[in-house]
Structure formats: structure tokens, C-alpha cells
Design a protein around this motif. Sequence first.
Motif, PDB file in Angstrom:
ATOM      1  N   GLU A 178      16.695  35.072 -31.289  1.00  0.00           N
ATOM      2  CA  GLU A 178      17.579  34.649 -30.226  1.00  0.00           C
ATOM      3  C   GLU A 178      18.227  33.300 -30.667  1.00  0.00           C
ATOM      4  OE1 GLU A 178      13.566  32.514 -30.842  1.00  0.00           O
ATOM      5  OE2 GLU A 178      14.212  34.570 -30.577  1.00  0.00           O
ATOM      6  N   ARG A 185      27.201  37.884 -31.778  1.00  0.00           N
ATOM      7  CA  ARG A 185      27.646  38.405 -30.720  1.00  0.00           C
ATOM      8  C   ARG A 185      29.369  38.361 -30.954  1.00  0.00           C
ATOM      9  NH1 ARG A 185      29.565  38.013 -25.256  1.00  0.00           N
ATOM     10  NH2 ARG A 185      28.816  39.598 -23.912  1.00  0.00           N
ATOM     11  N   MET A 214      12.623  44.114 -29.124  1.00  0.00           N
ATOM     12  CA  MET A 214      12.899  43.920 -27.678  1.00  0.00           C
ATOM     13  C   MET A 214      14.073  42.883 -27.459  1.00  0.00           C
ATOM     14  SD  MET A 214      12.324  44.893 -24.807  1.00  0.00           S
ATOM     15  CE  MET A 214      11.034  46.128 -24.707  1.00  0.00           C
ATOM     16  N   LYS A 215      13.862  41.844 -28.067  1.00  0.00           N
ATOM     17  CA  LYS A 215      14.751  40.676 -28.144  1.00  0.00           C
ATOM     18  C   LYS A 215      16.299  41.131 -28.548  1.00  0.00           C
ATOM     19  CE  LYS A 215      11.636  36.719 -28.821  1.00  0.00           C
ATOM     20  NZ  LYS A 215      11.036  35.679 -29.629  1.00  0.00           N
ATOM     21  N   LEU A 217      17.276  44.291 -28.482  1.00  0.00           N
ATOM     22  CA  LEU A 217      17.802  45.320 -27.373  1.00  0.00           C
ATOM     23  C   LEU A 217      18.266  44.866 -26.209  1.00  0.00           C
ATOM     24  CD1 LEU A 217      14.981  48.139 -27.760  1.00  0.00           C
ATOM     25  CD2 LEU A 217      17.407  47.944 -28.856  1.00  0.00           C
ATOM     26  N   VAL A 218      17.401  43.765 -25.580  1.00  0.00           N
ATOM     27  CA  VAL A 218      17.961  42.845 -24.599  1.00  0.00           C
ATOM     28  C   VAL A 218      19.284  42.387 -24.763  1.00  0.00           C
ATOM     29  CG1 VAL A 218      17.370  41.121 -23.179  1.00  0.00           C
ATOM     30  CG2 VAL A 218      15.649  42.817 -23.549  1.00  0.00           C
ATOM     31  N   HIS A 219      19.508  41.572 -25.875  1.00  0.00           N
ATOM     32  CA  HIS A 219      20.727  41.030 -26.029  1.00  0.00           C
ATOM     33  C   HIS A 219      21.990  41.680 -26.314  1.00  0.00           C
ATOM     34  CE1 HIS A 219      23.390  37.875 -27.814  1.00  0.00           C
ATOM     35  NE2 HIS A 219      22.586  37.040 -27.232  1.00  0.00           N
ATOM     36  N   GLU A 221      22.449  44.487 -24.690  1.00  0.00           N
ATOM     37  CA  GLU A 221      22.751  45.250 -23.470  1.00  0.00           C
ATOM     38  C   GLU A 221      24.398  44.896 -22.847  1.00  0.00           C
ATOM     39  OE1 GLU A 221      19.736  44.643 -20.616  1.00  0.00           O
ATOM     40  OE2 GLU A 221      18.261  46.561 -21.792  1.00  0.00           O
ATOM     41  N   ASP A 222      24.366  43.542 -23.094  1.00  0.00           N
ATOM     42  CA  ASP A 222      25.823  43.154 -22.470  1.00  0.00           C
ATOM     43  C   ASP A 222      26.974  42.989 -23.428  1.00  0.00           C
ATOM     44  OD1 ASP A 222      25.121  40.620 -23.755  1.00  0.00           O
ATOM     45  OD2 ASP A 222      25.278  39.483 -22.162  1.00  0.00           O
ATOM     46  N   HIS A 261      15.770  51.623 -22.943  1.00  0.00           N
ATOM     47  CA  HIS A 261      17.012  50.702 -23.012  1.00  0.00           C
ATOM     48  C   HIS A 261      18.478  51.317 -22.689  1.00  0.00           C
ATOM     49  CE1 HIS A 261      14.302  47.303 -23.539  1.00  0.00           C
ATOM     50  NE2 HIS A 261      15.099  46.541 -23.211  1.00  0.00           N
ATOM     51  N   TYR A 262      18.442  52.628 -23.360  1.00  0.00           N
ATOM     52  CA  TYR A 262      19.674  53.131 -23.393  1.00  0.00           C
ATOM     53  C   TYR A 262      19.439  54.538 -22.981  1.00  0.00           C
ATOM     54  CZ  TYR A 262      21.081  48.835 -25.825  1.00  0.00           C
ATOM     55  OH  TYR A 262      21.469  47.525 -26.041  1.00  0.00           O
TER      56      TYR A 262
END
Length: 270
Positions: A178, A185, A214-215, A217-219, A221-222, A261-262
Motif C-alpha cells: 500500500e 500507479r 489482495m492489496k 488486486l484491489v489497487h 482495479e481502478d 476480481h476480474y
Amino acid sequence: MTQQLRSPLIPVAFYDLSKSERADLVLVIQGIIKEALLGQSLLKAHLYFGDDDTYIRKSAYLVTGRLYSGEEALRPAILAMLSQFLPDPDFRVRQTVINAAGEIGKWHFEEVRFYFDEGLKDPHHSPRNAVIGSVKKMGEVNPVPVLAWAREYLHHEDKEIRREICHGIELRGRKHPEDILPLLRELQHDRAARVRNTLVHVIGQIAYKKGCLMKVLVHLEDWENRPLVDAALEEIIDVHHRYRNFAALTQAEAIGMIDAHYPGRKRKDL
């Protein structure tokens, strides 16, 4: 000052010595560098900084960092020595300076950030690689100032500097993704393929560690660059196979999390 051959102070290679002899030699190197700092004559210290033997140079920068940490009165002399050695024509001396600054920067980054600014511009790859290694070890234990410094170079005009910064912040991400994902990004639309490839590599390297996938993949996403995200997902899957003896999850478990997630993602055949 230049030095092309092994220091006459050490007639044999570091790992030709026994373990106890190596430990004794490190203490000798520390004592001689301390004497050089106190005596204002840096010739012997310079010999160690430019030694042909990688492990002699490593000992020199480790003890320099140790002296800086443990003996506050020596700090001005140590910084003066590093400043004097930094423009040396021998790339090995410059490399050792950067690595010594990296040891100091684990706890006192602002005092040595100048050396990394200069090291990124070095014409030789060894000092530049020392910057990457130093950012890795500093970012792991002293992330706030190091990552703030790294952010300043994310959009530098030199693609190699952008790539080196991307690579350098990787180690912090292996435990705290994180902290570096917002910086990564910013590179998703980088115009250089070499930088984007390094970005994909770094995402893969942080994703296989315990608690990190998981962190990541969540990040992701956008993120707007979907082709790059797809490449990163494939790298994550591949890394879980390549490093299967070290990964926190099996490749099948990683694929399951990615597919959750996808769900519309096109998968490559394994």
C-alpha cells in the motif's frame, strides 16, 4: 585519486579468509577508517573504497555506516569524506560512496539524499545500481522520506532514472504494498516500454508475498491502462509458478483470487 588494484593493506581476497579472519578484518577496516577520519588523511580509506574485491568495498561502506550511527562526533568528517570521494574517477569508489550513504540513510536520509541525486546521474551503471540497492534498503526501514524523494523522480525526463526509481521502491512493497502502489500507479502510462516492463515486474515481485496479493488486486482495479493491468496479472500468475517454493499462495489460489476480481478477464493457457 585513483586505485586500480587491490589495496596493499589486504593482500588476499576477502573470502579466501576464514570466517573468524573475515570478522577480524572487518574490525581492522573499521579501525583504519576511523583513524583516517580522525587524522584527516583519507588515503587508506580511499584504498578500501576502491578495492577490486567487492566484499572489501562492502566492508568499507558497512563500517562507515556503523561509525556514522555510533559515533556522532565523526559525522561531519564522514560526510566530508563521502563528498570528497563522490567525484572520484574510479566508478568503484563512487559506488562505495553511494552504498555508504545508503547505510546512513536508513536513519538519517536528509543528510545523504544529495548522494542519491548525484548517483542517479552517474555515467557508470555500478553507482546507479548502488542507488537502486540503497533505495531498497532505506525504503524498507525509513519509508517516509525515501518514498517522498522517489516520487520526485517518477516523471523525470530520463527513462532510466524512472526505471531505477520504480525498481528501487520494490522492496518496501514486499511487506507494505500500500505504500508504493500509489507511486507505481503514476507510471502506468509511461511512454517507455522499458519502464512499463519494470513496472510489471515490480508488481509481480510484491504480489507473491504473504498478505500482498489482495492489496495489489484491489489497487489495480481502478488503473486506467488495462493492457498493462492484464500484463501485470499474467506476471503475477507466472511469478506464483516461478517462485512456487517461496510464494504465500499456490498458483491455483492466485488464479482463483484474480478471476474473482476480474471475472471477464481473458486468460492465457498455462
